[in-house]
Design a protein around this motif. Structure first.
Motif, PDB file in Angstrom:
ATOM      1  N   LYS A   1      -7.082   0.374  -9.093  1.00 16.30           N
ATOM      2  CA  LYS A   1      -8.118  -0.061  -8.147  1.00 16.30           C
ATOM      3  C   LYS A   1      -9.361   0.823  -8.238  1.00 16.30           C
ATOM      4  O   LYS A   1     -10.487   0.348  -8.137  1.00 16.30           O
ATOM      5  CB  LYS A   1      -7.564  -0.030  -6.714  1.00 16.30           C
ATOM      6  CG  LYS A   1      -6.671  -1.210  -6.396  1.00 16.30           C
ATOM      7  CD  LYS A   1      -6.157  -1.174  -4.967  1.00 16.30           C
ATOM      8  CE  LYS A   1      -7.249  -1.217  -3.941  1.00 16.30           C
ATOM      9  NZ  LYS A   1      -6.829  -1.685  -2.625  1.00 16.30           N
TER      10      LYS A   1
ATOM     11  N   ARG B   1     -12.650  -5.660  -7.898  1.00 17.59           N
ATOM     12  CA  ARG B   1     -11.671  -6.749  -8.076  1.00 17.59           C
ATOM     13  C   ARG B   1     -10.815  -6.929  -6.814  1.00 17.59           C
ATOM     14  O   ARG B   1     -10.372  -5.946  -6.227  1.00 17.59           O
ATOM     15  CB  ARG B   1     -10.734  -6.467  -9.263  1.00 17.59           C
ATOM     16  CG  ARG B   1     -11.427  -6.665 -10.586  1.00 17.59           C
ATOM     17  CD  ARG B   1     -10.475  -6.545 -11.754  1.00 17.59           C
ATOM     18  NE  ARG B   1     -11.236  -6.598 -12.986  1.00 17.59           N
ATOM     19  CZ  ARG B   1     -11.488  -7.731 -13.654  1.00 17.59           C
ATOM     20  NH1 ARG B   1     -10.990  -8.868 -13.246  1.00 17.59           N
ATOM     21  NH2 ARG B   1     -12.224  -7.708 -14.759  1.00 17.59           N
ATOM     22  N   THR B   2     -10.564  -8.181  -6.452  1.00 15.44           N
ATOM     23  CA  THR B   2      -9.648  -8.498  -5.354  1.00 15.44           C
ATOM     24  C   THR B   2      -8.228  -8.377  -5.898  1.00 15.44           C
ATOM     25  O   THR B   2      -7.925  -8.947  -6.949  1.00 15.44           O
ATOM     26  CB  THR B   2      -9.907  -9.946  -4.876  1.00 15.44           C
ATOM     27  OG1 THR B   2     -11.238 -10.004  -4.386  1.00 15.44           O
ATOM     28  CG2 THR B   2      -8.936 -10.373  -3.794  1.00 15.44           C
TER      29      THR B   2
ATOM     30  N   ASP C   1      -4.878  -7.250  -1.396  1.00 13.10           N
ATOM     31  CA  ASP C   1      -5.717  -8.070  -0.521  1.00 13.10           C
ATOM     32  C   ASP C   1      -5.030  -9.355  -0.089  1.00 13.10           C
ATOM     33  O   ASP C   1      -5.196  -9.819   1.029  1.00 13.10           O
ATOM     34  CB  ASP C   1      -7.026  -8.416  -1.250  1.00 13.10           C
ATOM     35  CG  ASP C   1      -7.828  -7.168  -1.555  1.00 13.10           C
ATOM     36  OD1 ASP C   1      -8.160  -6.444  -0.606  1.00 13.10           O
ATOM     37  OD2 ASP C   1      -8.067  -6.889  -2.750  1.00 13.10           O
TER      38      ASP C   1
ATOM     39  N   ASP D   1     -13.425 -15.170  -4.175  1.00 13.35           N
ATOM     40  CA  ASP D   1     -13.513 -14.033  -5.097  1.00 13.35           C
ATOM     41  C   ASP D   1     -13.326 -14.474  -6.550  1.00 13.35           C
ATOM     42  O   ASP D   1     -12.396 -15.223  -6.849  1.00 13.35           O
ATOM     43  CB  ASP D   1     -12.443 -12.994  -4.756  1.00 13.35           C
ATOM     44  CG  ASP D   1     -12.266 -12.808  -3.265  1.00 13.35           C
ATOM     45  OD1 ASP D   1     -12.060 -13.837  -2.568  1.00 13.35           O
ATOM     46  OD2 ASP D   1     -12.307 -11.680  -2.798  1.00 13.35           O
TER      47      ASP D   1
ATOM     48  N   ILE E   1     -10.561 -10.753 -10.185  1.00 16.41           N
ATOM     49  CA  ILE E   1      -9.238 -10.550  -9.588  1.00 16.41           C
ATOM     50  C   ILE E   1      -8.408  -9.592 -10.443  1.00 16.41           C
ATOM     51  O   ILE E   1      -8.469  -9.637 -11.674  1.00 16.41           O
ATOM     52  CB  ILE E   1      -8.541 -11.922  -9.448  1.00 16.41           C
ATOM     53  CG1 ILE E   1      -9.196 -12.691  -8.282  1.00 16.41           C
ATOM     54  CG2 ILE E   1      -7.033 -11.785  -9.235  1.00 16.41           C
ATOM     55  CD1 ILE E   1      -8.927 -14.144  -8.269  1.00 16.41           C
TER      56      ILE E   1
ATOM     57  N   CYS F   1      -1.624  -8.909   3.880  1.00 13.78           N
ATOM     58  CA  CYS F   1      -1.765  -9.793   2.706  1.00 13.78           C
ATOM     59  C   CYS F   1      -0.749 -10.954   2.749  1.00 13.78           C
ATOM     60  O   CYS F   1      -0.990 -12.000   2.158  1.00 13.78           O
ATOM     61  CB  CYS F   1      -1.677  -8.999   1.408  1.00 13.78           C
ATOM     62  SG  CYS F   1      -0.147  -8.143   1.129  1.00 13.78           S
TER      63      CYS F   1
END
Ligand code: 13P
Ligand code: SF4
Length: 310
Positions: free
Chosen positions: A101, A107-108, A124, A141, A144, A301
Protein backbone atom coordinates in the motif's frame (compact mmCIF):
# COMPACT_ATOMS: atom_id res chain seq x y z
CA UNK A 1 -23.43 -43.89 17.83
CA UNK A 2 -24.48 -44.36 14.18
CA UNK A 3 -24.43 -41.54 11.63
CA UNK A 4 -28.24 -41.48 11.75
CA UNK A 5 -28.23 -41.21 15.55
CA UNK A 6 -25.59 -38.45 15.46
CA UNK A 7 -27.71 -36.47 13.00
CA UNK A 8 -30.86 -36.90 15.10
CA UNK A 9 -28.98 -35.83 18.22
CA UNK A 10 -27.58 -32.74 16.45
CA UNK A 11 -31.12 -31.72 15.42
CA UNK A 12 -32.25 -32.07 19.07
CA UNK A 13 -29.22 -30.14 20.38
CA UNK A 14 -29.87 -27.31 17.90
CA UNK A 15 -33.32 -26.77 19.42
CA UNK A 16 -32.27 -27.31 23.01
CA UNK A 17 -29.28 -24.94 22.85
CA UNK A 18 -30.56 -22.41 20.30
CA UNK A 19 -27.91 -23.23 17.71
CA UNK A 20 -27.88 -22.32 14.02
CA UNK A 21 -25.54 -24.35 11.80
CA UNK A 22 -23.96 -22.70 8.75
CA UNK A 23 -22.07 -25.00 6.38
CA UNK A 24 -20.09 -24.11 3.28
CA UNK A 25 -21.06 -26.13 0.19
CA UNK A 26 -17.67 -27.88 0.26
CA UNK A 27 -18.59 -29.63 3.51
CA UNK A 28 -19.64 -33.28 3.47
CA UNK A 29 -23.16 -34.45 2.71
CA UNK A 30 -23.76 -35.42 6.36
CA UNK A 31 -22.93 -31.93 7.55
CA UNK A 32 -24.87 -30.16 4.82
CA UNK A 33 -27.93 -32.25 5.79
CA UNK A 34 -27.96 -31.01 9.40
CA UNK A 35 -27.20 -27.38 8.48
CA UNK A 36 -29.75 -24.55 8.57
CA UNK A 37 -27.93 -22.59 5.86
CA UNK A 38 -25.57 -23.83 3.18
CA UNK A 39 -24.00 -22.12 0.20
CA UNK A 40 -21.03 -20.14 -1.02
CA UNK A 41 -19.11 -17.66 1.06
CA UNK A 42 -21.23 -14.67 -0.04
CA UNK A 43 -24.54 -16.35 0.77
CA UNK A 44 -23.26 -17.54 4.14
CA UNK A 45 -22.06 -14.00 5.00
CA UNK A 46 -25.53 -12.62 4.33
CA UNK A 47 -27.15 -15.54 6.19
CA UNK A 48 -24.83 -15.00 9.18
CA UNK A 49 -25.89 -11.36 9.44
CA UNK A 50 -29.53 -12.45 9.81
CA UNK A 51 -29.21 -15.29 12.32
CA UNK A 52 -31.40 -14.82 15.39
CA UNK A 53 -30.11 -17.81 17.39
CA UNK A 54 -27.82 -17.31 20.37
CA UNK A 55 -25.17 -19.71 19.01
CA UNK A 56 -23.71 -20.22 15.52
CA UNK A 57 -21.77 -23.34 14.56
CA UNK A 58 -19.79 -22.65 11.40
CA UNK A 59 -18.65 -25.67 9.39
CA UNK A 60 -16.12 -24.26 6.97
CA UNK A 61 -12.71 -22.63 7.26
CA UNK A 62 -11.44 -20.07 9.72
CA UNK A 63 -11.93 -16.83 7.75
CA UNK A 64 -15.57 -17.78 7.13
CA UNK A 65 -16.26 -18.27 10.85
CA UNK A 66 -14.49 -14.96 11.54
CA UNK A 67 -16.75 -13.26 8.98
CA UNK A 68 -19.82 -14.75 10.68
CA UNK A 69 -18.59 -13.43 14.04
CA UNK A 70 -18.03 -9.95 12.59
CA UNK A 71 -21.52 -9.91 11.11
CA UNK A 72 -23.14 -11.30 14.27
CA UNK A 73 -20.86 -9.96 17.03
CA UNK A 74 -23.41 -10.53 19.80
CA UNK A 75 -23.63 -14.27 18.99
CA UNK A 76 -21.35 -17.04 20.15
CA UNK A 77 -19.69 -18.41 16.99
CA UNK A 78 -17.99 -21.81 17.13
CA UNK A 79 -15.94 -23.84 14.69
CA UNK A 80 -16.39 -27.61 15.06
CA UNK A 81 -12.72 -28.07 14.11
CA UNK A 82 -10.45 -25.07 14.56
CA UNK A 83 -7.60 -26.63 12.57
CA UNK A 84 -9.53 -25.88 9.35
CA UNK A 85 -7.85 -22.80 7.90
CA UNK A 86 -7.72 -21.56 4.30
CA UNK A 87 -4.25 -21.79 2.77
CA UNK A 88 -4.88 -18.77 0.56
CA UNK A 89 -6.00 -16.62 3.51
CA UNK A 90 -2.64 -17.19 5.19
CA UNK A 91 -0.55 -16.10 2.19
CA UNK A 92 -0.42 -12.39 3.08
CA UNK A 93 0.26 -10.73 6.39
CA UNK A 94 -0.35 -7.18 7.54
CA UNK A 95 3.27 -6.05 7.06
CA UNK A 96 3.37 -7.29 3.48
CA UNK A 97 0.12 -5.54 2.56
CA UNK A 98 1.13 -2.35 4.38
CA UNK A 99 4.35 -2.33 2.32
CA UNK A 100 2.43 -2.75 -0.95
CA UNK A 101 0.00 0.00 0.00
CA UNK A 102 2.87 2.36 0.80
CA UNK A 103 4.27 1.81 -2.70
CA UNK A 104 0.84 2.14 -4.37
CA UNK A 105 -0.99 4.71 -2.23
CA UNK A 106 -3.53 5.68 -4.89
CA UNK A 107 -4.89 2.15 -5.37
CA UNK A 108 -8.14 0.95 -3.76
CA UNK A 109 -7.48 -2.32 -1.97
CA UNK A 110 -10.03 -4.96 -2.98
CA UNK A 111 -9.72 -8.08 -0.84
CA UNK A 112 -11.10 -11.48 -1.64
CA UNK A 113 -13.02 -12.52 1.47
CA UNK A 114 -10.48 -15.38 1.82
CA UNK A 115 -8.26 -13.16 4.01
CA UNK A 116 -7.74 -12.88 7.76
CA UNK A 117 -9.63 -10.27 9.80
CA UNK A 118 -6.30 -8.55 10.55
CA UNK A 119 -5.63 -8.13 6.83
CA UNK A 120 -9.17 -6.86 6.25
CA UNK A 121 -8.46 -3.90 8.56
CA UNK A 122 -6.16 -2.55 5.78
CA UNK A 123 -8.60 -3.17 2.92
CA UNK A 124 -11.20 -0.88 1.37
CA UNK A 125 -13.73 -3.41 0.16
CA UNK A 126 -14.21 -7.17 0.21
CA UNK A 127 -15.49 -9.36 -2.58
CA UNK A 128 -16.40 -13.02 -2.89
CA UNK A 129 -16.12 -15.18 -5.97
CA UNK A 130 -19.80 -14.56 -6.78
CA UNK A 131 -19.70 -10.79 -6.26
CA UNK A 132 -16.20 -9.75 -7.39
CA UNK A 133 -17.04 -8.64 -10.94
CA UNK A 134 -20.25 -6.90 -9.88
CA UNK A 135 -18.56 -5.02 -7.05
CA UNK A 136 -15.39 -3.99 -8.89
CA UNK A 137 -17.42 -2.78 -11.87
CA UNK A 138 -19.76 -0.78 -9.64
CA UNK A 139 -17.12 1.16 -7.68
CA UNK A 140 -15.88 4.39 -9.30
CA UNK A 141 -12.22 3.65 -8.42
CA UNK A 142 -10.11 2.84 -11.48
CA UNK A 143 -6.79 1.88 -9.88
CA UNK A 144 -7.13 -1.27 -7.80
CA UNK A 145 -4.84 -3.55 -5.81
CA UNK A 146 -6.55 -6.95 -5.80
CA UNK A 147 -5.45 -9.43 -3.10
CA UNK A 148 -4.62 -12.27 -2.61
CA UNK A 149 -5.95 -14.45 -5.47
CA UNK A 150 -4.28 -13.61 -8.80
CA UNK A 151 -6.66 -15.93 -10.69
CA UNK A 152 -9.85 -14.32 -9.39
CA UNK A 153 -8.15 -10.94 -9.90
CA UNK A 154 -7.31 -11.82 -13.53
CA UNK A 155 -10.91 -12.96 -14.07
CA UNK A 156 -12.17 -9.61 -12.74
CA UNK A 157 -9.64 -7.71 -14.89
CA UNK A 158 -10.94 -9.48 -18.01
CA UNK A 159 -14.53 -8.61 -17.11
CA UNK A 160 -13.68 -5.00 -16.22
CA UNK A 161 -11.23 -3.85 -18.96
CA UNK A 162 -11.58 -0.18 -17.96
CA UNK A 163 -9.95 -0.88 -14.57
CA UNK A 164 -6.22 -0.95 -13.85
CA UNK A 165 -5.91 -3.94 -11.54
CA UNK A 166 -2.62 -4.78 -9.84
CA UNK A 167 -2.47 -8.39 -8.68
CA UNK A 168 -0.72 -10.14 -5.80
CA UNK A 169 0.75 -13.51 -6.71
CA UNK A 170 -1.43 -15.56 -4.34
CA UNK A 171 -4.07 -18.18 -4.94
CA UNK A 172 -5.72 -21.40 -3.90
CA UNK A 173 -3.25 -24.30 -4.06
CA UNK A 174 -6.12 -26.74 -4.68
CA UNK A 175 -7.71 -24.89 -7.63
CA UNK A 176 -4.30 -24.02 -9.10
CA UNK A 177 -3.68 -27.73 -9.65
CA UNK A 178 -6.20 -27.76 -12.51
CA UNK A 179 -4.40 -27.29 -15.83
CA UNK A 180 -5.43 -26.29 -19.34
CA UNK A 181 -4.57 -29.85 -20.42
CA UNK A 182 -7.05 -31.17 -17.81
CA UNK A 183 -9.75 -29.01 -19.43
CA UNK A 184 -8.81 -30.09 -22.96
CA UNK A 185 -8.76 -33.78 -21.94
CA UNK A 186 -12.03 -33.62 -19.98
CA UNK A 187 -13.83 -31.90 -22.87
CA UNK A 188 -12.50 -34.47 -25.33
CA UNK A 189 -13.60 -37.33 -23.06
CA UNK A 190 -17.07 -35.81 -22.47
CA UNK A 191 -17.93 -33.80 -25.60
CA UNK A 192 -21.58 -33.26 -24.58
CA UNK A 193 -20.68 -31.92 -21.13
CA UNK A 194 -20.54 -28.24 -20.17
CA UNK A 195 -17.41 -27.18 -18.30
CA UNK A 196 -18.26 -25.27 -15.10
CA UNK A 197 -15.31 -23.86 -13.15
CA UNK A 198 -14.55 -21.72 -10.13
CA UNK A 199 -12.71 -18.42 -10.80
CA UNK A 200 -9.94 -19.56 -8.43
CA UNK A 201 -8.79 -21.74 -11.36
CA UNK A 202 -6.04 -20.42 -13.65
CA UNK A 203 -7.07 -18.17 -16.60
CA UNK A 204 -5.88 -20.95 -18.97
CA UNK A 205 -8.72 -23.07 -17.49
CA UNK A 206 -11.44 -20.43 -17.04
CA UNK A 207 -11.07 -19.28 -20.63
CA UNK A 208 -12.13 -22.75 -21.83
CA UNK A 209 -15.16 -22.88 -19.51
CA UNK A 210 -18.82 -22.62 -20.45
CA UNK A 211 -19.57 -21.06 -17.06
CA UNK A 212 -17.33 -19.50 -14.40
CA UNK A 213 -18.81 -18.92 -10.95
CA UNK A 214 -18.82 -19.50 -7.23
CA UNK A 215 -19.67 -22.84 -5.67
CA UNK A 216 -23.35 -21.84 -5.42
CA UNK A 217 -23.19 -20.42 -8.94
CA UNK A 218 -21.87 -23.71 -10.32
CA UNK A 219 -24.51 -25.71 -8.44
CA UNK A 220 -27.38 -23.48 -9.54
CA UNK A 221 -26.17 -23.45 -13.14
CA UNK A 222 -26.02 -27.27 -13.27
CA UNK A 223 -29.40 -27.71 -11.56
CA UNK A 224 -31.19 -25.20 -13.83
CA UNK A 225 -29.53 -26.19 -17.11
CA UNK A 226 -31.28 -28.42 -19.65
CA UNK A 227 -27.91 -30.01 -20.37
CA UNK A 228 -27.42 -33.48 -18.92
CA UNK A 229 -23.64 -33.62 -18.45
CA UNK A 230 -21.21 -31.33 -16.70
CA UNK A 231 -17.48 -31.24 -15.97
CA UNK A 232 -16.98 -29.69 -12.54
CA UNK A 233 -13.89 -27.57 -11.94
CA UNK A 234 -13.91 -26.93 -8.23
CA UNK A 235 -13.54 -28.95 -5.01
CA UNK A 236 -14.57 -32.57 -5.58
CA UNK A 237 -17.39 -32.30 -3.03
CA UNK A 238 -19.44 -30.14 -5.41
CA UNK A 239 -19.61 -32.89 -8.05
CA UNK A 240 -20.61 -35.30 -5.29
CA UNK A 241 -23.40 -33.02 -3.96
CA UNK A 242 -24.65 -32.35 -7.49
CA UNK A 243 -24.72 -36.04 -8.38
CA UNK A 244 -26.79 -36.67 -5.24
CA UNK A 245 -29.19 -33.78 -5.92
CA UNK A 246 -29.52 -34.38 -9.68
CA UNK A 247 -29.47 -38.17 -10.15
CA UNK A 248 -30.64 -37.94 -13.77
CA UNK A 249 -27.59 -35.86 -14.78
CA UNK A 250 -23.92 -36.86 -15.04
CA UNK A 251 -21.12 -34.99 -13.32
CA UNK A 252 -17.49 -35.53 -14.30
CA UNK A 253 -14.43 -34.15 -12.55
CA UNK A 254 -12.20 -31.65 -14.35
CA UNK A 255 -9.41 -33.30 -12.37
CA UNK A 256 -9.30 -35.39 -9.23
CA UNK A 257 -6.67 -32.99 -7.86
CA UNK A 258 -8.90 -30.15 -6.62
CA UNK A 259 -9.18 -31.28 -3.02
CA UNK A 260 -9.22 -28.84 -0.12
CA UNK A 261 -7.86 -30.73 2.91
CA UNK A 262 -9.12 -27.99 5.21
CA UNK A 263 -12.70 -28.20 4.05
CA UNK A 264 -12.55 -31.97 4.54
CA UNK A 265 -11.19 -31.67 8.06
CA UNK A 266 -14.52 -31.11 9.82
CA UNK A 267 -16.50 -34.29 10.46
CA UNK A 268 -20.09 -34.90 11.48
CA UNK A 269 -18.77 -36.01 14.88
CA UNK A 270 -16.95 -32.66 15.26
CA UNK A 271 -20.32 -30.98 14.66
CA UNK A 272 -22.00 -33.28 17.16
CA UNK A 273 -19.27 -32.67 19.76
CA UNK A 274 -19.42 -28.89 19.54
CA UNK A 275 -23.22 -28.88 19.69
CA UNK A 276 -23.06 -31.18 22.70
CA UNK A 277 -20.45 -29.04 24.47
CA UNK A 278 -21.86 -25.56 23.81
CA UNK A 279 -22.80 -24.05 27.17
CA UNK A 280 -19.94 -25.85 28.96
CA UNK A 281 -16.27 -24.90 29.42
CA UNK A 282 -15.29 -27.70 27.02
CA UNK A 283 -16.50 -25.62 24.03
CA UNK A 284 -14.40 -22.56 24.89
CA UNK A 285 -11.41 -23.62 22.78
CA UNK A 286 -13.55 -23.63 19.62
CA UNK A 287 -15.28 -20.27 20.09
CA UNK A 288 -14.21 -17.47 17.70
CA UNK A 289 -13.13 -14.56 19.88
CA UNK A 290 -12.20 -11.18 18.42
CA UNK A 291 -11.72 -7.81 20.09
CA UNK A 292 -14.36 -5.13 19.49
CA UNK A 293 -11.65 -3.00 17.90
CA UNK A 294 -10.66 -5.72 15.41
CA UNK A 295 -14.29 -6.37 14.52
CA UNK A 296 -15.02 -2.67 14.04
CA UNK A 297 -11.99 -2.13 11.76
CA UNK A 298 -12.24 -5.37 9.74
CA UNK A 299 -15.99 -5.20 9.28
CA UNK A 300 -16.00 -1.96 7.31
CA UNK A 301 -14.93 -3.67 4.07
CA UNK A 302 -17.40 -6.54 4.61
CA UNK A 303 -20.29 -4.12 5.14
CA UNK A 304 -19.33 -2.37 1.88
CA UNK A 305 -19.35 -5.75 0.13
CA UNK A 306 -22.84 -6.59 1.39
CA UNK A 307 -24.11 -3.10 0.45
CA UNK A 308 -22.87 -3.46 -3.12
CA UNK A 309 -23.07 -7.19 -3.67
CA UNK A 310 -26.73 -8.03 -3.04
P1 13P B 1 -17.09 -19.51 -2.79
O1 13P B 1 -17.14 -18.03 -2.96
O2 13P B 1 -17.56 -20.20 -4.01
O3 13P B 1 -17.76 -19.94 -1.55
O4 13P B 1 -15.56 -19.90 -2.69
C1 13P B 1 -14.89 -19.95 -1.48
C2 13P B 1 -13.73 -20.80 -1.57
O5 13P B 1 -12.92 -20.84 -0.69
C3 13P B 1 -13.56 -21.55 -2.80
O6 13P B 1 -12.37 -22.24 -2.75
FE1 SF4 C 1 -9.07 -21.85 0.71
FE2 SF4 C 1 -8.70 -23.10 -1.61
FE3 SF4 C 1 -9.72 -24.43 0.43
FE4 SF4 C 1 -11.15 -22.53 -0.80
S1 SF4 C 1 -10.47 -24.48 -1.67
S2 SF4 C 1 -10.96 -22.83 1.40
S3 SF4 C 1 -9.54 -21.07 -1.30
S4 SF4 C 1 -7.65 -23.52 0.31
Amino acid sequence: MTVYEAKQKILELKKEKDICILAHSYESRDIVEVADYTGDSYKLSVDASKVTNKNIVFAGVHFMAQTAKMLSPDKHVYMPNTAAGCEMAEQMDVELLAGMKAKEPDRTVVAYINTTAELKTLCDICVTSSSAVKIVSSIPDKKILFIPDCNLGAFVQKACPDKDIMLFNGGCPAHQRATRQDAVDAKAAHPDALLLVHPECRPAVTELADYVGSTSGIMNFAKNSDNKEFIIGTELSIAEHLQYECPDKRFWLLTKNIICPNMRMTTLMDVFNICNEIGTDAAADREILMSDELIAKAKVCIDRMIELGG
